[in-house]
Design a protein around this motif. Structure first.
Motif, mmCIF file in Angstrom:
data_model
loop_
_atom_site.group_PDB
_atom_site.id
_atom_site.type_symbol
_atom_site.label_atom_id
_atom_site.label_comp_id
_atom_site.label_asym_id
_atom_site.label_seq_id
_atom_site.Cartn_x
_atom_site.Cartn_y
_atom_site.Cartn_z
ATOM 1 N N ALA A 11 -12.712 8.812 -18.279
ATOM 2 C CA ALA A 11 -13.090 9.938 -17.425
ATOM 3 C C ALA A 11 -12.296 9.939 -16.133
ATOM 4 C CB ALA A 11 -14.589 9.832 -17.092
ATOM 5 N N ALA A 12 -12.164 11.134 -15.571
ATOM 6 C CA ALA A 12 -11.657 11.326 -14.197
ATOM 7 C C ALA A 12 -10.303 10.669 -13.941
ATOM 8 C CB ALA A 12 -12.693 10.808 -13.194
ATOM 9 N N GLY A 13 -9.355 10.899 -14.845
ATOM 10 C CA GLY A 13 -8.019 10.309 -14.680
ATOM 11 C C GLY A 13 -7.180 11.020 -13.629
ATOM 12 N N ALA A 14 -6.212 10.305 -13.088
ATOM 13 C CA ALA A 14 -5.291 10.903 -12.097
ATOM 14 C C ALA A 14 -4.087 9.982 -11.919
ATOM 15 C CB ALA A 14 -5.996 11.063 -10.751
ATOM 16 N N TYR A 37 -0.662 2.368 -0.392
ATOM 17 C CA TYR A 37 -0.690 3.828 -0.414
ATOM 18 C C TYR A 37 -0.907 4.341 -1.844
ATOM 19 C CZ TYR A 37 1.118 8.611 -0.529
ATOM 20 O OH TYR A 37 1.265 9.957 -0.757
ATOM 21 N N TYR A 38 -0.119 3.815 -2.770
ATOM 22 C CA TYR A 38 -0.215 4.323 -4.154
ATOM 23 C C TYR A 38 -1.561 3.992 -4.777
ATOM 24 C CZ TYR A 38 4.566 5.836 -4.069
ATOM 25 O OH TYR A 38 5.712 6.518 -3.762
ATOM 26 N N ILE A 39 -2.030 2.769 -4.533
ATOM 27 C CA ILE A 39 -3.335 2.369 -5.083
ATOM 28 C C ILE A 39 -4.413 3.319 -4.553
ATOM 29 C CG2 ILE A 39 -5.092 0.541 -5.022
ATOM 30 C CD1 ILE A 39 -2.709 -1.487 -4.866
ATOM 31 N N ALA A 45 -7.984 9.981 -5.924
ATOM 32 C CA ALA A 45 -7.938 11.164 -6.796
ATOM 33 C C ALA A 45 -8.980 11.046 -7.907
ATOM 34 C CB ALA A 45 -6.539 11.320 -7.388
ATOM 35 N N VAL A 46 -9.269 9.821 -8.317
ATOM 36 C CA VAL A 46 -10.341 9.608 -9.295
ATOM 37 C C VAL A 46 -11.702 9.848 -8.632
ATOM 38 C CG1 VAL A 46 -11.557 7.821 -10.632
ATOM 39 C CG2 VAL A 46 -9.063 8.033 -10.794
#
Lengths: 411, 444
Positions: A11-14, A37-39, A45-46
């Motif tokens: 669920a809720a991928g990004a 930052y990326y993490i 976004a999730v």
């Protein structure tokens, strides 16, 4: 592997932009964001898709070589920076070279099946543009048997390993058709990437991709059988997704339309030290794919969309054979005929894959799961496939067919 | 004595200067490779210059550039280091090679450092008295077998050998700036040159990856023989155009025409600034001394020097202001010797000049985008064909400029400086990075 004791869902991928050469905003000499930052970007976004981050029980972070690319260890702890509610929750970091992301998903599944968690946040991350490609090649060579292979190996260790595979495949099944299929693979990857605003090749404007893909390889500066268009990118990026029980996703406020079920899992490790028995085959990949399909009890004809680990175009071709989409030696024809395009019979790497989207190594397996989840839940926007079958399948590969995770999902 | 023996003790005099540092870099790297390929021998590179600071800067430069070279030559290096079990990664091999390059270097401020050198590259400032002083000292310090390769770009070699009693042991070995990049070496062999030195010179060029173009021992040789006259033509055009358009616009016009209309990498005044107005003046002086009555003189250049406007580069390689003022390497002003100030090159200025010059024959063509174009030659020919028929001031200036350059080049052949037209063309394409040689039929 035994069968699951209860249903497990994605669920809720990004995922983030895959940053690196090709993206207009990338400049090698300008400062760029780092791992945290990326993490955080992928993680947040999730979180934006669920009711409350409090409902996340555990975390898994997949990464290959932050210790060398970024001089950073202890990544599970870094993962808590996504949201304060993650602090003091169980987190673990997993590593299996470029299959780290696949292992992240597998670990998330097992955490759910253990009954200790209902919602597991899986993040994959890699930030590789911290070094030039020539030094990155040293770092990535850690996916091979370093003590036994690196010294004798090529400057560009992995490209050369897969160049050898391409050479063997040319010899066995014909160079012209294979070389053309590799170019078509590249073209298809970029065409798909142009539909995915987060892809590294999204800004690619080349008019004749097949001709570009046919560029003569130069053994002096690179490898004998691969040109740079045959290679996935050097990328910075992260992907994140939730692995949940049924109770878990309901607790998050999601309904069944927003999730897809994981019904098959194959997880295989091959001997890192031994050489491939046959360069034209990915036998560990085949084993992982078979295991996943056996567990899911589905045939290849039941699967409507695929994610394969095309670290190189030749790996893409070998993967679709290992998955059983076609028999050995038949992948080139399938690709040239357009059957792996979005409109083909077996849409592969719909968001661009490693060649088109990019290959932030530790994140790639998670990114594949996100793209499958997008396809299953109708969220793939411009690269959405008109799904004819209700299943999707991925294969996440680490090293030269050494660490493998295959996942089958159901709409 | 073979080349490898001579390479065991090499010196560069004027090592930290613009040309010297490039030559030092090439040699340092060559000795780095030589020591890996001949492990029983010891190689030494003596770098002599008058400034400690400049020598320290030189070591940094060699180190940085050697990293880049090692990255490019990594396949060769992996092979050369294959027996070193401790060196596994590209990064380790690259670091080791950089050390290898640096360990051969000795720096110093006096010529004594070169006393055991068997091969001396000299790149001191282009002043006769200075060259004489250096060679007189070296002649007494160095062994009788030592050969000297002078990077003079204008002084006849015979003048040096006659003045310093080293007849037969000096050859003109004129690198182009920057020496590490430009493929050309202009080779000036005086009549009395030792046979061994002649052979050696070719071997060295091969090792350093340079292409040799022979020039005869006449002041300025081919490169400056063309460049000085090219610059003087530009200055005379400026004088002519100033009457109608004013001095700053005239400078800008001629610079722009010589770059954009002739498809060259730089405008002529930017090039003079790059070389240095001081160096330009020195070369003119030398040439004027040996080639009398050819008008190789410029009051304007003298005026700039009197006013202290010299161009050239800072020690970090940034362009200093000269005819033009630079920001981030781009011209943003034109010097006016009357007011001793720079007139800003702003949008209004540029628009005014562009309107006078008229439309460029093909704005999509430039030196930069033609450089790697496989159809470069035919596109250049077509470009000049369209230029030929245009009735604009820009096209007219371009044709005049083209013709002056071609005439200069043909005279270099006629007067025996160059053996053949191809040699002049090679110097301009390899040494000045032009897209085409000046002796062509583009405007016929």
């Amino acid at each position: 592997m035994k069968n699951f004791n209860k249903p497990v869902y994605l669920a809720a991928g990004a995922y983030t932009i895959s940053l690196g050469t090709g993206r207009n905003e990338f400049h090698p000499k300008k400062p760029r964001p780092g791992l945290d930052y990326y993490i955080q970007e992928a993680g947040k976004a999730v979180l934006s898709q669920i009711n409350s981050p409090e409902n996340i029980d555990e975390g898994v972070i997949a990464n290959f070589m932050a210790a060398r690319f970024n001089r950073q260890g202890n990544l599970a702890s870094l993962m808590t920076t996504i949201h304060p509610s993650l602090v003091h929750k169980p987190m673990i970091r997993v590593e299996g070279a470029c299959a780290s992301g696949g292992l992240g998903i597998a670990t998330g599944v097992k955490n759910i099946l253990s009954g200790l968690a209902d919602v597991v946040l899986v993040v994959g991350v890699e930030v590789q543009n911290t070094v030039k490609a020539i030094y990155g090649a040293d770092i990535l060579a850690g996916a091979g048997y370093y003590a036994g292979e690196r010294k004798e190996g090529h400057t560009y260790f992995f490209p050369a390993k897969f160049s050898d595979r391409a050479g063997a495949y040319f010899e066995k099944y014909g160079k012209d058709i294979t070389r053309q299929a590799m170019a078509h693979w590249y073209a298809n990857a970029v065409e798909n990437a142009r539909l995915n605003p987060l892809a590294q090749e999204y800004h690619n404007t080349c008019k004749d991709l097949v001709s570009q893909g046919m560029t003569q390889p130069d053994a002096k500066t690179f490898t004998e059988h691969l040109n740079i268009f045959d290679c996935s990118k050097v990328s910075d990026g992260a992907a994140a997704i939730l692995v949940c029980s049924e109770e878990g996703y309901k607790k998050l406020g999601l309904n069944s339309d927003a999730v897809c079920e994981i019904i098959g899992l194959g997880q295989v490790m091959a001997n890192l030290i031994s050489s491939p028995a046959d360069l034209t085959e990915l036998d560990a990949s085949r084993k992982a794919a078979n295991d996943a399909r056996d567990m899911a009890n589905v045939g290849i004809g039941d699967i409507g969309v695929f994610e394969v680990h095309d670290c190189f175009t030749i790996s893409g071709l070998l993967s679709i054979e290992a998955l059983g989409i076609v028999g050995q030696g038949k992948a080139p024809e399938l690709v040239i005929n357009g059957e792996t395009k979005l409109t083909g019979k077996y849409p592969v790497n719909t968001g661009g894959g490693l060649v088109g989207y990019g290959h932030p190594t530790g994140a790639s397996g998670v990114r594949m799961a996100v793209d499958l989840w997008k396809q299953m839940t109708g969220k793939a926007e411009k690269f959405q496939v008109d799904l004819k079958k209700e299943h999707g399948m991925l294969i996440s590969m680490g090293g030269n067919d050494k660490s493998l995770v295959s996942v089958i999902v159901k709409k | 004595m073979d080349l490898n023996t001579r390479l065991q003790n090499v010196a560069v005099i004027g090592a930290a200067g613009k040309m010297g540092s490039g030559i030092s870099l090439l040699l340092a790297q060559e000795l780095g490779f030589a020591s890996l390929e001949n492990r029983s021998r010891t190689f030494i590179l003596n770098l002599v210059d008058i400034s400690d600071l400049a020598l320290q800067g030189l070591i940094r430069y060699i180190k940085e550039q050697s990293v880049k070279t090692a990255e490019k030559q990594i396949n060769r290096l992996r092979e050369l280091y294959k027996d070193r079990v401790d060196l596994v990664e590209n990064g380790e091999i690259i670091n080791e090679f950089v050390h290898e390059v640096l360990v051969h270097i000795r720096t110093g401020k006096t010529l004594d450092l070169a006393k055991d050198s068997l091969l001396v590259f000299e790149a001191v400032f282009e002043k006769e008295e200075l060259k004489f002083e250096v060679y007189n000292k070296l002649a007494s310090l160095c062994p009788k077998e030592t050969y000297f390769l002078t990077n003079t770009s204008s002084i006849p070699i015979k003048v040096i050998t006659d003045a310093c009693g080293i007849d037969g042991r000096v050859i003109g070995y004129h690198f182009y700036n920057p020496p590490a990049v430009q493929k050309l070496v202009e080779l000036i062999t005086p009549d009395t040159c030792d046979e061994e030195l002649k052979v050696l010179s070719l071997e060295i060029a091969k090792k350093l990856g340079k292409k040799i173009v022979p020039a005869n021992d006449i002041a300025g040789f081919i490169g400056n023989g063309h460049f000085m006259r090219d610059g003087l033509h530009a200055i005379s055009e400026v004088k002519r155009l100033s009457k109608e358009h004013g001095y700053p616009q005239a400078i800008y016009m001629v610079d722009k025409v010589s770059r954009d209309y002739l498809l060259r990498p730089m405008g002529i005044f930017q090039l003079i600034d790059y070389v240095g107005i001081d160096v330009f003046q020195l070369i003119l002086k030398v040439m004027n001394k040996y080639l009398t009555k050819q008008g190789l003189h410029s009051d304007l250049i003298d005026k700039y020097m009197e006013q202290g406007v010299k161009g050239g580069q800072t020690s970090s390689g940034a362009q200093k202001d000269g005819f033009l003022k630079y920001e981030k390497g781009k011209p943003v002003g034109v010097y006016n010797p009357e007011t001793k100030e720079y007139v800003p090159v702003d949008d209004i200025f540029i628009k005014a000049v562009d309107e006078k010059l008229g439309l460029h024959p093909n704005p999509s063509l430039s030196w930069k985008n033609l450089l790697k174009d496989p159809e470069k030659d035919s596109k250049t020919q077509n470009y000049f064909t369209s230029l030929k028929e245009m009735d604009t001031l820009g096209a007219e200036l371009a044709r005049r400029y083209y013709n002056a350059s071609k005439e200069t080049s043909e005279k270099l052949v006629k007067s025996g400086v160059a053996n053949k037209p191809e040699d002049v063309n090679s110097v301009l394409t390899l040494g000045f990075f032009h897209l085409y040689g000046p002796i062509n039929d583009y405007l016929k």
